[in-house]
Each structure stands twice: as structure tokens, then as C-alpha cells.
Design a protein around this motif. Structure first.
Motif, PDB file in Angstrom:
ATOM      1  N   ALA A 244     -66.459  66.703 -52.380  1.00 44.89           N
ATOM      2  CA  ALA A 244     -65.721  67.550 -51.438  1.00 44.89           C
ATOM      3  C   ALA A 244     -66.662  68.075 -50.354  1.00 44.89           C
ATOM      4  N   GLY A 245     -67.842  68.527 -50.782  1.00 45.19           N
ATOM      5  CA  GLY A 245     -68.826  69.025 -49.820  1.00 45.19           C
ATOM      6  C   GLY A 245     -69.174  67.961 -48.792  1.00 45.19           C
ATOM      7  N   ALA A 246     -69.364  66.731 -49.281  1.00 47.71           N
ATOM      8  CA  ALA A 246     -69.716  65.646 -48.363  1.00 47.71           C
ATOM      9  C   ALA A 246     -68.588  65.394 -47.365  1.00 47.71           C
ATOM     10  N   LEU A 247     -67.335  65.458 -47.865  1.00 47.26           N
ATOM     11  CA  LEU A 247     -66.201  65.236 -46.955  1.00 47.26           C
ATOM     12  C   LEU A 247     -66.139  66.323 -45.877  1.00 47.26           C
ATOM     13  N   TYR A 248     -66.336  67.579 -46.296  1.00 44.97           N
ATOM     14  CA  TYR A 248     -66.359  68.664 -45.305  1.00 44.97           C
ATOM     15  C   TYR A 248     -67.456  68.418 -44.283  1.00 44.97           C
ATOM     16  N   MET A 249     -68.633  68.010 -44.777  1.00 44.78           N
ATOM     17  CA  MET A 249     -69.746  67.805 -43.852  1.00 44.78           C
ATOM     18  C   MET A 249     -69.438  66.692 -42.858  1.00 44.78           C
ATOM     19  N   MET A 250     -68.703  65.677 -43.311  1.00 43.08           N
ATOM     20  CA  MET A 250     -68.338  64.602 -42.394  1.00 43.08           C
ATOM     21  C   MET A 250     -67.440  65.122 -41.267  1.00 43.08           C
ATOM     22  N   VAL A 251     -66.406  65.850 -41.683  1.00 41.40           N
ATOM     23  CA  VAL A 251     -65.456  66.351 -40.675  1.00 41.40           C
ATOM     24  C   VAL A 251     -66.161  67.298 -39.709  1.00 41.40           C
ATOM     25  N   ILE A 252     -66.923  68.248 -40.249  1.00 43.71           N
ATOM     26  CA  ILE A 252     -67.547  69.243 -39.386  1.00 43.71           C
ATOM     27  C   ILE A 252     -68.674  68.618 -38.573  1.00 43.71           C
ATOM     28  N   GLY A 253     -69.357  67.629 -39.169  1.00 45.44           N
ATOM     29  CA  GLY A 253     -70.365  66.896 -38.416  1.00 45.44           C
ATOM     30  C   GLY A 253     -69.770  66.229 -37.181  1.00 45.44           C
ATOM     31  N   CYS A 254     -68.593  65.627 -37.376  1.00 41.13           N
ATOM     32  CA  CYS A 254     -67.900  65.005 -36.234  1.00 41.13           C
ATOM     33  C   CYS A 254     -67.588  66.047 -35.168  1.00 41.13           C
ATOM     34  N   LEU A 255     -67.117  67.216 -35.599  1.00 44.33           N
ATOM     35  CA  LEU A 255     -66.770  68.260 -34.630  1.00 44.33           C
ATOM     36  C   LEU A 255     -68.007  68.724 -33.863  1.00 44.33           C
ATOM     37  N   ILE A 256     -69.135  68.866 -34.575  1.00 47.19           N
ATOM     38  CA  ILE A 256     -70.360  69.309 -33.910  1.00 47.19           C
ATOM     39  C   ILE A 256     -70.799  68.272 -32.873  1.00 47.19           C
ATOM     40  N   TRP A 257     -70.634  66.991 -33.255  1.00 46.78           N
ATOM     41  CA  TRP A 257     -70.992  65.910 -32.336  1.00 46.78           C
ATOM     42  C   TRP A 257     -70.109  65.954 -31.092  1.00 46.78           C
ATOM     43  N   LEU A 258     -68.795  66.149 -31.310  1.00 42.24           N
ATOM     44  CA  LEU A 258     -67.867  66.281 -30.180  1.00 42.24           C
ATOM     45  C   LEU A 258     -68.254  67.461 -29.299  1.00 42.24           C
ATOM     46  N   GLN A 259     -68.603  68.554 -29.982  1.00 46.60           N
ATOM     47  CA  GLN A 259     -68.956  69.767 -29.237  1.00 46.60           C
ATOM     48  C   GLN A 259     -70.120  69.492 -28.298  1.00 46.60           C
ATOM     49  N   ARG A 260     -71.130  68.748 -28.784  1.00 49.71           N
ATOM     50  CA  ARG A 260     -72.289  68.434 -27.937  1.00 49.71           C
ATOM     51  C   ARG A 260     -71.862  67.615 -26.722  1.00 49.71           C
ATOM     52  N   ILE A 261     -70.976  66.620 -26.955  1.00 43.99           N
ATOM     53  CA  ILE A 261     -70.521  65.784 -25.843  1.00 43.99           C
ATOM     54  C   ILE A 261     -69.830  66.640 -24.782  1.00 43.99           C
ATOM     55  N   PHE A 262     -68.951  67.521 -25.256  1.00 40.33           N
ATOM     56  CA  PHE A 262     -68.205  68.329 -24.291  1.00 40.33           C
ATOM     57  C   PHE A 262     -69.079  69.388 -23.641  1.00 40.33           C
ATOM     58  N   GLU A 263     -70.108  69.832 -24.346  1.00 40.93           N
ATOM     59  CA  GLU A 263     -71.049  70.759 -23.721  1.00 40.93           C
ATOM     60  C   GLU A 263     -71.711  70.087 -22.519  1.00 40.93           C
ATOM     61  N   ARG A 264     -72.067  68.819 -22.697  1.00 41.54           N
ATOM     62  CA  ARG A 264     -72.695  68.091 -21.593  1.00 41.54           C
ATOM     63  C   ARG A 264     -71.726  67.979 -20.409  1.00 41.54           C
ATOM     64  N   ARG A 265     -70.448  67.680 -20.729  1.00 42.89           N
ATOM     65  CA  ARG A 265     -69.472  67.572 -19.644  1.00 42.89           C
ATOM     66  C   ARG A 265     -69.297  68.903 -18.938  1.00 42.89           C
ATOM     67  N   ALA A 266     -69.275  69.980 -19.719  1.00 40.00           N
ATOM     68  CA  ALA A 266     -69.076  71.303 -19.126  1.00 40.00           C
ATOM     69  C   ALA A 266     -70.264  71.666 -18.243  1.00 40.00           C
ATOM     70  N   ASN A 267     -71.468  71.301 -18.685  1.00 40.45           N
ATOM     71  CA  ASN A 267     -72.645  71.610 -17.875  1.00 40.45           C
ATOM     72  C   ASN A 267     -72.624  70.869 -16.554  1.00 40.45           C
ATOM     73  N   ARG A 268     -72.114  69.628 -16.600  1.00 43.57           N
ATOM     74  CA  ARG A 268     -72.037  68.854 -15.369  1.00 43.57           C
ATOM     75  C   ARG A 268     -71.107  69.545 -14.366  1.00 43.57           C
ATOM     76  N   LEU A 269     -70.028  70.131 -14.903  1.00 42.06           N
ATOM     77  CA  LEU A 269     -69.065  70.805 -14.039  1.00 42.06           C
ATOM     78  C   LEU A 269     -69.676  72.042 -13.394  1.00 42.06           C
ATOM     79  N   ALA A 270     -70.568  72.683 -14.120  1.00 39.13           N
ATOM     80  CA  ALA A 270     -71.120  73.952 -13.646  1.00 39.13           C
ATOM     81  C   ALA A 270     -72.195  73.753 -12.585  1.00 39.13           C
TER      82      ALA A 270
END
Lengths: 213, 262, 221
Positions: A186-212
Motif C-alpha cells: 500500500a505504501g508503495a502504491l501511495y508513493m507511486m501516485v504522489i510521486g507522479c503528482l510531484i513530477w507533474l508539479q515540477r513540470i507545471f512550476e516550470r511552465r508557470a515560471n516561464r509565464l512570469a
């Protein structure tokens, strides 16, 4: 772990995923609506919303879930467990999302808004075509971060008897007498899902910085 | 009735305009008339109220008193003093195009879409029609090679030329320029001024706030000098720059590079 | 007898629950703070071989729900022969979990340090540990104060998870009172009020600390 244990685990994972997804979807939209209402600064309504946000941010999810589930009959409401769980998660995440949206509003460039008005855009078109698309980009990292928090908090709904990915490990070990393997999976599954979200967050942070820039 | 008549013929007609910020009067009973096809330059030291005057014309600032007509139509308030509903105000505003000191391009849209955004969503033009117009305008300002670029990849001069195309795309009655070259690196000023000069040659009606004296002298039909919210001198550029009537203007011109006729 | 009167008579139970929550919270954040500082020291230290596993441990904790860690310690550890009671499991899990969050907050702040400062300290002959305790740690703590404050509020909220492993804290009190007297609405309103008051009090204290560090030129808010 045998095949039926794996199946139970996946069912638990599915419960966590769909309840979280529904709460996230409602919470992101409701947060935007609350942020918009707060912009209008309607007396009393505004104070009530401030109170809601402050209390909701301070209330533990476990406490909120129990409160909603146990006192709903008192208030003449009849929720099933899933609805109560979704309501608890939504009430919690909406308060955080409202603050994220609101700061995107408040930090929106006045100059860009003026440029839109100068071309003859009405406030509504300016909001829809110029502000909202940019606010989505600037808010997404914060909103995704809040999604990770929601998923990390979602085991709280186990307290009202929903068999989610965390709770199901108990059920499995009640049969297998081996608690450690299901918890680790279960822990591993949570880490997979949240890991994906953190990865997405980094991508969108880059996009947001470009906008700024 | 004579007032109504002049309002109809003039591109912009400003009457008895006054405005204060807190207790400071920034505009005092300003009168200005811009004929169709005319280029009017507003000059003055910083804090003289020139930007405020320009921003009143399209109602980004609300004046306290007085009236402004764009092509005969009043902006901001109705004659009976009723504030204009936002949709109506937006319609009158669309008759003006504004170019800002800080460009203010929309960073989430590429160059082409910055220009087509208002024609499509304000005027209801079809995408094809708007893009054809936008391409022609971007060509005019020398930015046709950058359709797909995003604003953050452009230089200041390029941004300002796109901003000019964006304002032109609404086919406004009058173009308003608010210090269009003040935020630019010196070597980029020329390319923007060249575009504005072309527009004046094509007969566009323009009101411009600028510190570029030589440029003002070259393109203007009328120069207005603003001091503490008051128009203290107005003349054709020849008279204004060679034989100013007031000491104040003479001093001002001495402190700036005295322009030779371009 | 009205529901509120019933609650008033049960006030001692509320206070006990409130006190237990405070106790768990206080002990665990003290532990978390020490763990956070310790992790930062280890990351700072010369043992490069430790850096990678520590980073992985910190990131793993931050991707895990708190309750999973609690389950791991409470239900999982006995199978390797370690048995903790519910109360200590709760305190330990909170301390470790939020300790890693503290460590991450410290670490990302530490990255923003100008290198010149450290070089100046080295040039003055500071030893490694002296540099850490007298120079790095105080600055990191002062500068991350608002983030630490947020984390404290998360930690407070996470104490409520412990009701699931039968710790008798504040939420557990509301739960048992509501099933004994059938007054869930009132019981939970009181308990939520407690949590809210605690959070607001913490926010105010953090703001007050801000004034102190602003005086020393540390505030970047």
C-alpha cells in the motif's frame, strides 16, 4: 500475499483513487467559486467565508469525517459513507484551494488587465480570456501540491468505515496474519501516485515560471 | 449645438477635464481637440499629468469633471450623469487603441493570438478574418517572422511593435501612445519610432505622450505642453520648438536635447 | 437536560482529551525538531555516503500518508519482534514523519545560503560543528519560521489520526462521548473549536516571533 489479497488491495486502491478524484474535482472548482465570491467583498458573506476557511484549515480530516458522518442524522440528512467521506475531503481541500486561487487573483498584473480593457474587452471577457488561463497556469503547482496533501490525508476516511487503500491492509492481515506485506505494498502504491503528482508539479512550476518572465 | 458639431467632426474632443488624486489636482480644466488624421503630442515633465490625461481618454482613469467624446460618442458617463454600463463602455473603448510603456502583452498567448484576441472576442470576427488582418498588421510592424513566438522570447522593441499591431487590430478611431519608448534600451528605440512614424504618414489619428523631442517635432501636427495639470502652451511643432511663448517651455526645451528638424 | 448541559458535565473528559492531544503534540514536535536538525547536520556533514540514503528516506516519508507510517509501526513492527504501545507509536510516528518535513524545509533553505558566509567562517577557523550550531542552524531556523509554523499546524492535525489506533486523544473523546450520549453534533463542534483555537494561537505566536526576527533583519516575508 495470495491472489485474493492482491485483489482486495487493488479494490482499496480504487476506492482511494475515485473518492480522492471526486473530492479534488469538486474542491478545485468550489475553491475558485469561493475565491470569486470573496473578491466581491460582500459584507457578512465575506466574514462567513473567512471563518469557514480558517476553521476548515485547522480541523483534522479524521475529526471532520467523524463529525459529518455522525451528526448528519441529527441534521436530518442521510449520507452513505462514501458521500460523507467525499464531503469531508472536499470541505477540507476547498478551503486550501480557495486561498490558492485568491492569491493568483490578487497577484494578477493590473497592467495586463488594463491592456485587455483598452482593447474593448468587458470585465467578463477579460476574466475568461486573459485572467483565467493565466491563473490556471500560475495556480496549478499549488493546486497539485494540495492534491498530494489530500491523498496523503485520505486514509482519514477509514475512520467512518470506508475500506480504502490503508484500511484494506487491516482486512488482509486479519486473514493472512501477515500485516507487513500489505502495508508495504500500500505504501508503495501511495508513493507511486504522489510521486507522479510531484513530477507533474515540477513540470507545471516550470511552465508557470516561464509565464512570469 | 456648436459643441455637438465639433464633437462629431473631431476624433477626440476633451472639454473641461479635471481630476484629482487625493488632494492633488493632476488635471485642471483641460481642453483638447484632436481632428481626424491629426497627430498630437503631449509633453511635460514627470508628474505633470500627461499620462493621466491620456488614460482618461479611454477611461482607464475616471476624471472628476468634464467630458470626453470619441468620434462624437461620449465615453464613461451619459450626458445625464449616469455611469455607462460596462458593456457600453467597452464598446466606446474599442474605438481607441492604446500602446503602453510596459508593452503589457499577454504572456499566455503567442504573437499572432495577442493580435487576434480582441477582434475575435470583442468584435466577433471569424478566426480567419482576424488572422488575415493580424498577419497584415504584423507585417506592417515588421514582425511577420514571429507569429508563433511567445512574448517572453521577444526583445523590448519587438514586444512594443506587437503591442502596436494589437492596438491597430481593433481598427480604432484614435491610437493612444503612453511613452511607448521609455522602457526600451536605447538601441531599440529607433525601430519602434520608425513604426509610429509610418503610421503617422499613413494618416492615423494619434495622441502620444513622449520624451523624444526630435521625434515629436518630426511627426506632430500639434504639440501640447502640460504643467501641473494645466495646458500652458499649444502650437504647431515648428513654433513650439523654435519660438516658445513661455519661459517654462523654453527652460524645459533647454534641458532636453533641442531637436533639429528631422 | 439539554445536550449542552450533558457536555458541560462531561467537561473533564474533554479536558483530559485536550491535554493528551497537547502532550502528544508537544512531545512529538520537540522530537520532530530534533530529528529535523539532526538530518540537516548529517546532510551537512562530510559523510558523503550518507547523503543519498538520507535524501531517499526524506523523500519517501514525504510521499507517504501519515497513517501508513503509523500502521507500519503499530501493526508491522511486531512481526519483526518490536512491540510499541499505541501512545508511543503515535508520538514516534509523528516525530519521525514531521521530522523529515522539517529536514526538507531546512535543507531547501540551506541551499539559498551565499557560499561566502561559510568561507568566511572557515577562514576564521570555525570547526564544522561549531559552524553548524552557531551559524547555519540559527539562521535556517529564523528564516524558515513561517514554513515551520505551517508544519506545526499539519502536525497538530495529524494527531487526530491516532484515534484509529485507539489513542485516547481529543477526537477519540468526542467520538466516545457522542456514542455514549448520542450528541455527536455538539461534541464535535466543541472539539473542532479546540483544534481551531490551538491553530489560531500558534499562528499568532509565529507572527509575534516574526517581529523578533524582523528586528534582527531576518524576516523575508
Amino acid at each position: 500475499m495470495n491472489a485474493s489479497a492482491w485483489q482486495m488491495l487493488l479494490e482499496g486502491a480504487w476506492t482511494t483513487v475515485w473518492i480522492s478524484a471526486v473530492s479534488i474535482a469538486i474542491g478545485v472548482l468550489a475553491g475558485l467559486v469561493i475565491a470569486l465570491i470573496r473578491l466581491a467583498r460582500i459584507p457578512i458573506v465575506d466574514q462567513l467565508l473567512v471563518l469557514y476557511i480558517s476553521v476548515a484549515r485547522a480541523t483534522p480530516l479524521v475529526t471532520l469525517a467523524l463529525f459529518i458522518f455522525l451528526s448528519a442524522p441529527d441534521l436530518g440528512l442521510d449520507f452513505n459513507r462514501s458521500v460523507a467521506g467525499i464531503l469531508a475531503l472536499t470541505l477540507n481541500t476547498t478551503a486550501f484551494n480557495a486561498e490558492i486561487w485568491r492569491s493568483a487573483f490578487r497577484n494578477f498584473s493590473r497592467e495586463q488587465r488594463e491592456a485587455a480593457m483598452a482593447t474593448g474587452m468587458t470585465p467578463w471577457i477579460t476574466f475568461r480570456r486573459i485572467m483565467l488561463p493565466q491563473m490556471v497556469i500560475t495556480s496549478l503547482p499549488g493546486l497539485i501540491n494540495e492534491m498530494s496533501f489530500l491523498i496523503k490525508g485520505s486514509p482519514a476516511i477509514a475512520v467512518i468505515g470506508i475500506v480504502d487503500l490503508t484500511r484494506v491492509t487491516n482486512r488482509i492481515s486479519a486473514v493472512t496474519y501477515e500485516p507487513l506485506p500489505p502495508i508495504l505494498v500500500a505504501g508503495a502504491l501511495y508513493m507511486m501516485v504522489i510521486g507522479c503528482l510531484i513530477w507533474l508539479q515540477r513540470i507545471f512550476e516550470r511552465r508557470a515560471n516561464r509565464l512570469a518572465m | 449645438m456648436s459643441e455637438a458639431n465639433t464633437s462629431e467632426t473631431a476624433a477626440v474632443s476633451i472639454r473641461h477635464l479635471s481630476k484629482s488624486f487625493d488632494d492633488v489636482e493632476v488635471l485642471r480644466d483641460v481642453e483638447l481637440e484632436v481632428k481626424t488624421g491629426e497627430v498630437v503630442t503631449i509633453i511635460g515633465s514627470s508628474g505633470s499629468g500627461k499620462s493621466t490625461l491620456l488614460r482618461c481618454i479611454n477611461w482607464l482613469e475616471k476624471p472628476d469633471r468634464g467630458s470626453i467624446h470619441i468620434a462624437g460618442q461620449r465615453i464613461g458617463v451619459h450626458d445625464d450623469g449616469r455611469a455607462m454600463p460596462v458593456r457600453e463602455l467597452a464598446k466606446v473603448r474599442a474605438k481607441t487603441g492604446m500602446v503602453f510603456q510596459g508593452f503589457n502583452l499577454w504572456p499566455h498567448l503567442n504573437v499572432l493570438h495577442n493580435v487576434t484576441e480582441a477582434p475575435i472576442h470583442v468584435q466577433g470576427k471569424s478566426k480567419r478574418e482576424a488572422e488575415a488582418l493580424a498577419k497584415a498588421l504584423l507585417d506592417k510592424v515588421g514582425m511577420s517572422h514571429k507569429h508563433d513566438s511567445y512574448p517572453n522570447t521577444l526583445s523590448g522593441g519587438q514586444k512594443q511593435r506587437v503591442a502596436i499591431a494589437r492596438a491597430l487590430a481593433m481598427q480604432p478611431t484614435v491610437m493612444l501612445f503612453d511613452e511607448p519608448t521609455s522602457a526600451l534600451d536605447p538601441e531599440l528605440v529607433g525601430e519602434v519610432l520608425a513604426v509610429i512614424k509610418d503610421l503617422s504618414a499613413e494618416g492615423y489619428t494619434m495622441v502620444m505622450v513622449t520624451h523624444e523631442m526630435a521625434f515629436a517635432r518630426a511627426v506632430s501636427d500639434q504639440v501640447v505642453f502640460l504643467e501641473k495639470g494645466l495646458i500652458i502652451e499649444r502650437a504647431d511643432p515648428e513654433t513650439f520648438f523654435t519660438t516658445p511663448k513661455t519661459d517654462r517651455v523654453r527652460k524645459f526645451l533647454e534641458n532636453h536635447d533641442t531637436p533639429s528638424p528631422a | 437536560m439539554s445536550n449542552w448541559e450533558i457536555l458541560w458535565q462531561a467537561r473533564d473528559e474533554f479536558l483530559i482529551g485536550f491535554w493528551r492531544t497537547l502532550e502528544i503534540f508537544g512531545l512529538s514536535i520537540a522530537g520532530a525538531f530534533l530529528i529535523g536538525c539532526g538530518l540537516l547536520y548529517l546532510l551537512e556533514g562530510s559523510r558523503k555516503r550518507l547523503t543519498m540514503p538520507l535524501r531517499i528516506f526524506i523523500d519517501a516519508m514525504r510521499m507517504l500518508p501519515f497513517l501508513i507510517l503509523v500502521y507500519l509501526l503499530y501493526y508491522g513492527l511486531p512481526s519483526v519482534g518490536i512491540r510499541l504501545d499505541a501512545w508511543w507509536t503515535g508520538v514516534g510516528a509523528l516525530a519521525v514523519y514531521h521530522g523529515t518535513y522539517f529536514a526538507e524545509i531546512f535543507r531547501s533553505n540551506r541551499l539559498t545560503f551565499p557560499p561566502g558566509q561559510i568561507e568566511a567562517a572557515k577562514a576564521h577557523g570555525f570547526t564544522k560543528s561549531k559552524m553548524f550550531f552557531r551559524l547555519i542552524l540559527p539562521q535556517v531556523i529564523m528564516q524558515t519560521r513561517p514554513l515551520l509554523g505551517n508544519q506545526l499546524i499539519y502536525a497538530l492535525k495529524d494527531t487526530a489520526f491516532l484515534v484509529i489506533i485507539t489513542v485516547r486523544e481529543l477526537t477519540a473523546v468526542a467520538n466516545s462521548l457522542s456514542s455514549t450520549y448520542f450528541i455527536p453534533t455538539e461534541a464535535f463542534i466543541v472539539v473542532i473549536g479546540f483544534y481551531w483555537a490551538l491553530s489560531v494561537a500558534m499562528e499568532i505566536i509565529i507572527k509575534q516571533c516574526g517581529r523578533f526576527s524582523a528586528k534582527r533583519g531576518f524576516d523575508n516575508v
